[in-house]
Scaffold this motif. Structure first.
Motif, PDB file in Angstrom:
ATOM      1  N   ILE A 108    -107.725  48.655 -34.274  1.00  0.00           N
ATOM      2  CA  ILE A 108    -107.609  47.415 -35.294  1.00  0.00           C
ATOM      3  C   ILE A 108    -106.472  46.512 -34.414  1.00  0.00           C
ATOM      4  O   ILE A 108    -106.755  45.175 -34.535  1.00  0.00           O
ATOM      5  CB  ILE A 108    -106.965  47.912 -36.510  1.00  0.00           C
ATOM      6  CG1 ILE A 108    -108.099  48.801 -37.345  1.00  0.00           C
ATOM      7  CG2 ILE A 108    -106.568  46.629 -37.539  1.00  0.00           C
ATOM      8  CD1 ILE A 108    -107.290  49.367 -38.596  1.00  0.00           C
ATOM      9  N   VAL A 109    -105.447  47.065 -33.846  1.00  0.00           N
ATOM     10  CA  VAL A 109    -104.330  45.831 -33.194  1.00  0.00           C
ATOM     11  C   VAL A 109    -105.093  45.485 -32.004  1.00  0.00           C
ATOM     12  O   VAL A 109    -104.653  44.407 -31.639  1.00  0.00           O
ATOM     13  CB  VAL A 109    -103.153  46.473 -33.268  1.00  0.00           C
ATOM     14  CG1 VAL A 109    -102.189  45.739 -32.374  1.00  0.00           C
ATOM     15  CG2 VAL A 109    -102.782  47.112 -34.632  1.00  0.00           C
ATOM     16  N   PRO A 122    -103.473  37.050 -37.476  1.00  0.00           N
ATOM     17  CA  PRO A 122    -104.520  37.426 -38.280  1.00  0.00           C
ATOM     18  C   PRO A 122    -104.260  38.535 -39.109  1.00  0.00           C
ATOM     19  O   PRO A 122    -103.254  39.459 -38.886  1.00  0.00           O
ATOM     20  CB  PRO A 122    -105.467  37.754 -37.063  1.00  0.00           C
ATOM     21  CG  PRO A 122    -104.852  38.456 -35.887  1.00  0.00           C
ATOM     22  CD  PRO A 122    -103.584  37.253 -36.044  1.00  0.00           C
ATOM     23  N   GLU A 123    -105.186  38.464 -40.193  1.00  0.00           N
ATOM     24  CA  GLU A 123    -104.915  39.631 -41.119  1.00  0.00           C
ATOM     25  C   GLU A 123    -105.754  40.859 -40.635  1.00  0.00           C
ATOM     26  O   GLU A 123    -106.751  40.842 -39.955  1.00  0.00           O
ATOM     27  CB  GLU A 123    -105.961  39.312 -42.457  1.00  0.00           C
ATOM     28  CG  GLU A 123    -105.197  38.016 -43.185  1.00  0.00           C
ATOM     29  CD  GLU A 123    -103.990  38.371 -43.884  1.00  0.00           C
ATOM     30  OE1 GLU A 123    -104.160  39.454 -44.434  1.00  0.00           O
ATOM     31  OE2 GLU A 123    -103.378  37.448 -43.984  1.00  0.00           O
ATOM     32  N   ASN A 160    -106.921  47.954 -43.377  1.00  0.00           N
ATOM     33  CA  ASN A 160    -106.340  49.404 -43.572  1.00  0.00           C
ATOM     34  C   ASN A 160    -104.868  49.356 -43.879  1.00  0.00           C
ATOM     35  O   ASN A 160    -104.062  50.188 -43.361  1.00  0.00           O
ATOM     36  CB  ASN A 160    -106.565  50.436 -42.603  1.00  0.00           C
ATOM     37  CG  ASN A 160    -108.351  50.413 -42.443  1.00  0.00           C
ATOM     38  OD1 ASN A 160    -109.103  50.132 -43.317  1.00  0.00           O
ATOM     39  ND2 ASN A 160    -108.762  51.338 -41.340  1.00  0.00           N
ATOM     40  N   GLY A 161    -104.120  48.389 -44.507  1.00  0.00           N
ATOM     41  CA  GLY A 161    -103.105  48.366 -44.946  1.00  0.00           C
ATOM     42  C   GLY A 161    -102.052  47.888 -43.793  1.00  0.00           C
ATOM     43  O   GLY A 161    -100.613  48.226 -43.794  1.00  0.00           O
ATOM     44  N   ARG A 162    -102.634  47.355 -42.874  1.00  0.00           N
ATOM     45  CA  ARG A 162    -101.810  47.100 -41.540  1.00  0.00           C
ATOM     46  C   ARG A 162    -101.499  45.330 -41.624  1.00  0.00           C
ATOM     47  O   ARG A 162    -102.147  44.917 -41.874  1.00  0.00           O
ATOM     48  CB  ARG A 162    -102.331  47.466 -40.237  1.00  0.00           C
ATOM     49  CG  ARG A 162    -102.368  48.550 -40.089  1.00  0.00           C
ATOM     50  CD  ARG A 162    -103.222  48.947 -39.038  1.00  0.00           C
ATOM     51  NE  ARG A 162    -103.038  50.735 -38.586  1.00  0.00           N
ATOM     52  CZ  ARG A 162    -103.848  51.312 -39.471  1.00  0.00           C
ATOM     53  NH1 ARG A 162    -104.661  51.041 -40.354  1.00  0.00           N
ATOM     54  NH2 ARG A 162    -103.707  52.922 -39.171  1.00  0.00           N
ATOM     55  N   LYS A 163    -100.320  45.056 -41.189  1.00  0.00           N
ATOM     56  CA  LYS A 163     -99.781  43.712 -41.197  1.00  0.00           C
ATOM     57  C   LYS A 163     -98.945  43.555 -39.923  1.00  0.00           C
ATOM     58  O   LYS A 163     -97.947  44.235 -39.869  1.00  0.00           O
ATOM     59  CB  LYS A 163     -99.060  43.390 -42.528  1.00  0.00           C
ATOM     60  CG  LYS A 163     -98.820  41.830 -42.348  1.00  0.00           C
ATOM     61  CD  LYS A 163     -98.258  41.339 -43.656  1.00  0.00           C
ATOM     62  CE  LYS A 163     -97.858  39.902 -43.729  1.00  0.00           C
ATOM     63  NZ  LYS A 163     -97.281  39.452 -44.873  1.00  0.00           N
ATOM     64  N   ILE A 164     -99.081  42.372 -39.003  1.00  0.00           N
ATOM     65  CA  ILE A 164     -98.387  42.192 -37.816  1.00  0.00           C
ATOM     66  C   ILE A 164     -97.218  41.453 -38.510  1.00  0.00           C
ATOM     67  O   ILE A 164     -97.244  40.393 -39.396  1.00  0.00           O
ATOM     68  CB  ILE A 164     -98.987  41.117 -37.087  1.00  0.00           C
ATOM     69  CG1 ILE A 164    -100.335  41.919 -36.220  1.00  0.00           C
ATOM     70  CG2 ILE A 164     -98.090  40.566 -35.878  1.00  0.00           C
ATOM     71  CD1 ILE A 164    -101.122  41.052 -35.637  1.00  0.00           C
ATOM     72  N   LYS A 165     -95.974  41.936 -38.155  1.00  0.00           N
ATOM     73  CA  LYS A 165     -94.830  41.245 -38.348  1.00  0.00           C
ATOM     74  C   LYS A 165     -94.119  40.365 -37.413  1.00  0.00           C
ATOM     75  O   LYS A 165     -93.627  39.312 -37.812  1.00  0.00           O
ATOM     76  CB  LYS A 165     -93.575  42.531 -38.784  1.00  0.00           C
ATOM     77  CG  LYS A 165     -93.962  43.454 -39.893  1.00  0.00           C
ATOM     78  CD  LYS A 165     -94.332  42.737 -41.050  1.00  0.00           C
ATOM     79  CE  LYS A 165     -93.341  42.824 -42.046  1.00  0.00           C
ATOM     80  NZ  LYS A 165     -93.461  42.235 -43.255  1.00  0.00           N
ATOM     81  N   SER A 166     -94.243  40.532 -36.274  1.00  0.00           N
ATOM     82  CA  SER A 166     -93.988  39.856 -35.320  1.00  0.00           C
ATOM     83  C   SER A 166     -94.438  40.143 -33.800  1.00  0.00           C
ATOM     84  O   SER A 166     -95.173  41.335 -33.665  1.00  0.00           O
ATOM     85  CB  SER A 166     -92.344  39.873 -34.775  1.00  0.00           C
ATOM     86  OG  SER A 166     -91.893  41.254 -34.419  1.00  0.00           O
ATOM     87  N   VAL A 167     -94.654  39.332 -32.598  1.00  0.00           N
ATOM     88  CA  VAL A 167     -94.829  39.597 -31.424  1.00  0.00           C
ATOM     89  C   VAL A 167     -93.744  39.096 -30.579  1.00  0.00           C
ATOM     90  O   VAL A 167     -93.139  37.727 -30.755  1.00  0.00           O
ATOM     91  CB  VAL A 167     -96.288  38.936 -31.103  1.00  0.00           C
ATOM     92  CG1 VAL A 167     -96.658  39.120 -29.783  1.00  0.00           C
ATOM     93  CG2 VAL A 167     -97.438  39.342 -32.042  1.00  0.00           C
TER      94      VAL A 167
END
Length: 165
Positions: A16-17, A121-122, A125-132
């Motif tokens: 996913i990531v 991007p969205e 499965n409950g995952r969310k990018i917080k930072s890069v």
């Protein structure tokens, strides 16, 4: 055994990531070639490679079974180049550093105009990018014959996973 290998992996999140990183990298408006995944041509190319799996750094669970995982996906962005002049080498370094700034959602200047990456991007499965974040500026990783050089920049995507047990 190093510390990274002792940590559990977000195995399902890896794909996913990885796909999200691919999309983010290739949305950079200053690209002249596609950035691939784990593949470089013999004399040129642009690719990103995971430095390890998607690692679960921390996990908490409340009494009702709500789980929150804080994860990291470290990777390197590599540009293989035949740049021989100082000016060409500086352009390669600046491109990698600009892509790093772009991924951090900082303004980048292209042709005198400030551009900024839209929100991350969205994920599913409950995952969310917080930072890069870049963990270092770009640098030469390997030098080969006739001026062929691999430049790289290490980057980490931090994201969270929320689910119920």
């Amino acid at each position: 055994m190093n510390e990274e290998t002792k940590k559990p992996l977000d195995v399902d999140g890896f794909e996913i990531v990885t796909n999200a990183i691919y999309e983010m990298l290739n949305s950079y408006p200053g690209l002249t070639e596609e950035i691939g995944f784990s593949n470089l041509e013999k004399e040129s190319g642009f690719s990103f490679l995971p430095a390890s799996g998607a690692v679960i750094e921390r996990q908490t669970e409340d009494v009702t079974g709500n789980v929150r995982q804080l994860c990291q996906y470290p990777f390197v962005l590599i540009k293989r180049s035949m740049a021989t002049s100082e000016k060409q080498k500086i352009k390669v370094k600046e491109l990698l550093d600009d892509i790093g700034r772009w991924l951090e959602r900082q303004p980048v200047y292209l042709d005198g105009e400030a551009v900024q990456m839209p929100p991350y991007p969205e994920l599913t499965n409950g995952r969310k990018i917080k930072s890069v974040k870049r963990t270092a500026p770009s640098y030469v990783d390997a030098m080969y014959e006739k001026g062929l050089t691999d430049w790289l920049i290490p980057i980490v995507v931090s994201y969270e996973v929320l689910f119920e047990r």
